[in-house]
Structure formats: C-alpha cells, structure tokens
Write a protein that holds these residues in place. Structure first.
Motif, PDB file in Angstrom:
ATOM      1  N   ASP A  83       0.724  -1.351  -0.019  1.00  0.00           N
ATOM      2  CA  ASP A  83       0.174   0.113  -0.138  1.00  0.00           C
ATOM      3  C   ASP A  83       0.622   0.762  -0.123  1.00  0.00           C
ATOM      4  O   ASP A  83       1.699   1.352   1.008  1.00  0.00           O
ATOM      5  N   GLY A  84       1.118   2.115  -1.159  1.00  0.00           N
ATOM      6  CA  GLY A  84       1.724   3.352  -1.272  1.00  0.00           C
ATOM      7  C   GLY A  84       1.248   4.228  -0.712  1.00  0.00           C
ATOM      8  O   GLY A  84       2.006   4.812  -0.216  1.00  0.00           O
ATOM      9  N   LEU A  85       0.147   4.048  -0.228  1.00  0.00           N
ATOM     10  CA  LEU A  85      -0.449   5.067   0.202  1.00  0.00           C
ATOM     11  C   LEU A  85      -0.377   5.040   2.327  1.00  0.00           C
ATOM     12  O   LEU A  85      -0.958   5.923   2.816  1.00  0.00           O
ATOM     13  N   THR A  86       0.718   4.024   2.388  1.00  0.00           N
ATOM     14  CA  THR A  86       0.599   3.498   4.247  1.00  0.00           C
ATOM     15  C   THR A  86       1.077   4.836   4.642  1.00  0.00           C
ATOM     16  O   THR A  86       1.696   5.268   3.953  1.00  0.00           O
ATOM     17  N   ALA A  87       0.598   4.957   6.012  1.00  0.00           N
ATOM     18  CA  ALA A  87       1.173   6.123   7.102  1.00  0.00           C
ATOM     19  C   ALA A  87       2.239   5.575   7.152  1.00  0.00           C
ATOM     20  O   ALA A  87       2.480   6.428   8.063  1.00  0.00           O
ATOM     21  N   ASN A  88       1.999   3.993   7.660  1.00  0.00           N
ATOM     22  CA  ASN A  88       3.461   3.985   8.065  1.00  0.00           C
ATOM     23  C   ASN A  88       4.340   2.640   7.753  1.00  0.00           C
ATOM     24  O   ASN A  88       4.150   1.325   6.725  1.00  0.00           O
ATOM     25  N   PRO A  89       5.677   2.853   6.942  1.00  0.00           N
ATOM     26  CA  PRO A  89       6.212   2.829   5.652  1.00  0.00           C
ATOM     27  C   PRO A  89       7.127   0.784   6.367  1.00  0.00           C
ATOM     28  O   PRO A  89       6.795  -0.316   5.928  1.00  0.00           O
ATOM     29  N   GLN A  90       7.344   1.260   7.395  1.00  0.00           N
ATOM     30  CA  GLN A  90       7.778  -0.234   8.092  1.00  0.00           C
ATOM     31  C   GLN A  90       6.571  -0.913   8.007  1.00  0.00           C
ATOM     32  O   GLN A  90       7.639  -2.237   8.636  1.00  0.00           O
ATOM     33  N   ALA A  91       5.962  -0.775   8.431  1.00  0.00           N
ATOM     34  CA  ALA A  91       4.688  -1.667   9.406  1.00  0.00           C
ATOM     35  C   ALA A  91       4.273  -2.723   8.558  1.00  0.00           C
ATOM     36  O   ALA A  91       3.917  -3.306   8.096  1.00  0.00           O
ATOM     37  N   GLU A  92       4.392  -1.624   7.168  1.00  0.00           N
ATOM     38  CA  GLU A  92       3.969  -2.175   5.758  1.00  0.00           C
ATOM     39  C   GLU A  92       4.925  -3.360   5.472  1.00  0.00           C
ATOM     40  O   GLU A  92       4.414  -4.327   4.821  1.00  0.00           O
ATOM     41  N   CYS A  93       6.427  -2.918   5.498  1.00  0.00           N
ATOM     42  CA  CYS A  93       7.212  -4.590   5.338  1.00  0.00           C
ATOM     43  C   CYS A  93       6.930  -5.473   6.104  1.00  0.00           C
ATOM     44  O   CYS A  93       7.179  -6.256   5.690  1.00  0.00           O
TER      45      CYS A  93
END
Ligand code: PGA
Length: 240
Positions: free
Chosen positions: A103-113
C-alpha cells in the motif's frame, strides 16, 4: 542465467507467460510475483487470454506485488497498483485474499514492510517471479548499491529511476521513495524470469550479461540464482 532471444515483443511475452502457466499448472496454489511497469504488459494480456481459453486456472494462485511508489495509490494513474489491477488482477477476477500488494499510501511504511514480509514467510518462497530491468539495472526498487540482505524495505529512489518515472504518470509527480521486495527475497524465488524489450534497454541488458555479479548493477545478481532465465526481444539483445 541463460539468455533466450525472441524475434519480437509478442513472442517474448508468450514465452514468459508460458513460464508462469507451467508453474501454476504444476502447483495451482503457487505464489507468483509479476513486476509492474511497461515491460510485463504483454505478459499480463497473454495470461488473461490463457485463463479465458482454459489453459490455466488462477483461482487458487497467490499473487504478490513487487514494489510501489510511496505516496501513490490505486487512484493514481501510473502507480504499480493501478497498472497491475487494470491490466491483470481485475481481468482475472481474483478474490482479495489471493493478493498481497504494497500500500503506497500507508502512513507507516515500516509496518507495511513487516506485513508483506510476514505474508512471504507464510506463503513463500516465491514460486515464480517475473522481473523487468530498470535503466540503471534496478530490480524492483533495488537500486544500484542495494543490500543483498534486504527483505521488504523502503528505498530512496535513484535519480535515474526518478527521471524515468515520468513516463508512467499523466500529471507531474514527485516520487522520491519506493517500497520494494528486497534482493534476499527475490533471489530466494524458485524460478526467476528477467525480461527486457526494446532498444532503450539494449545497453543495460549488455551490462547485465557482461558484467560480473555485483550490487552496483542489481540485475547482474540474478546470475547468482539457482534458476534464472533472461528473456529478450531481438532489439533488447542488439548490443550483446
Ligand atoms: P519498465 O520498467 O518495464 O517500465 O521499463 C522496468 C523497471 O524499472 O524495472
């Protein structure tokens, strides 16, 4: 990594699609990853056609996204999500649980990883991955100098990637970061398909083939994988 050269883009795409079809026919619940970008568009079309003709059934297959521009989502024309859904997922009528995509719109890229890494731990390793080559040799958003130890991670995009990105977007975009599967995850895939088409890829294709494996040119690292093939059309192969 063995190199295969095809007379034109349609024949190249048919051959790459065959790899994916063979993988899914042998293992219907396979984990498949296909890059976004312009290169695989003909592969998507060939796979949609194959499903229509009953030559493959994707109803149990799992699909994983390779990368995404941070800050862009499905409503942004040219995002990986927009491209892959438009040309592929929507046409296969997949169920949501068959797809794991950044999700490129994530507010938390680390959690997305971490979310995507967990998914790969559960469903991986990737059975078949189809990759393009960036103009700078990047693989996914693994830019020159990327670490071999990376799993999913946030990337500061190389200036070449930022410059090339304008071709995807219909309005000017400032894309400075991406989110990507890492080289460790990609190289663990059971079957790696690298594809390139067109004259503008001829120079980086020649470097990929001729340069020893090095993180300076991430595409060369695919040569270290157990099962990797490079599929080219004649124009992309013209500097070999
Ligand atoms: P392209 O992108 O398929 O649009 O040329 C390839 C890449 O950047 O990996």
């Amino acid at each position: 990594m063995k190199t295969h050269i095809f007379p034109d883009y349609p024949q190249l795409c048919q051959r790459v699609a065959k790899n994916v079809i063979d993988c899914v026919n042998a293992k219907p619940h396979a984990l498949i990853c296909i890059a976004g970008g312009d290169t695989p568009l003909g592969v998507f079309a060939a796979l949609v056609e194959a499903q229509k003709q009953g030559r493959v059934d994707f109803s149990r297959t799992q699909f994983l996204g390779l990368d995404e521009w941070l800050g862009l989502g499905k409503d942004d024309k040219g995002s990986c999500r927009e491209m892959v859904w438009q040309h592929f997922f929507d046409k296969l009528t997949l169920r949501g649980e068959q797809i794991c995509f950044f999700d490129g719109l994530t507010a938390n890229p680390q959690a997305e990883c971490q979310r995507v890494d967990r998914y790969i731990e559960q469903h991986g390793p990737i059975d078949c991955i189809v990759l393009g080559i960036g103009m700078n040799g990047h693989i996914g958003f693994n830019e020159p100098g990327a670490s071999l130890d990376n799993t999913c991670h946030v990337v500061d995009l190389d200036s070449v990637t930022q410059a090339v990105s304008v071709k995807y977007f219909d309005t000017p975009r400032e894309v400075k970061q991406g989110i990507s599967l890492g080289l460790k995850t990609i190289l663990a895939a059971k079957n790696i398909v690298v594809m390139a088409s067109g004259e503008n890829k001829a120079a980086i294709v020649a470097q990929t083939v001729n340069h020893p494996a090095s993180t300076d040119i991430p595409s060369t690292l695919m040569k270290t994988a157990q099962q990797a093939n490079l599929y080219l059309d004649e124009v992309a192969a013209s500097a070999l």
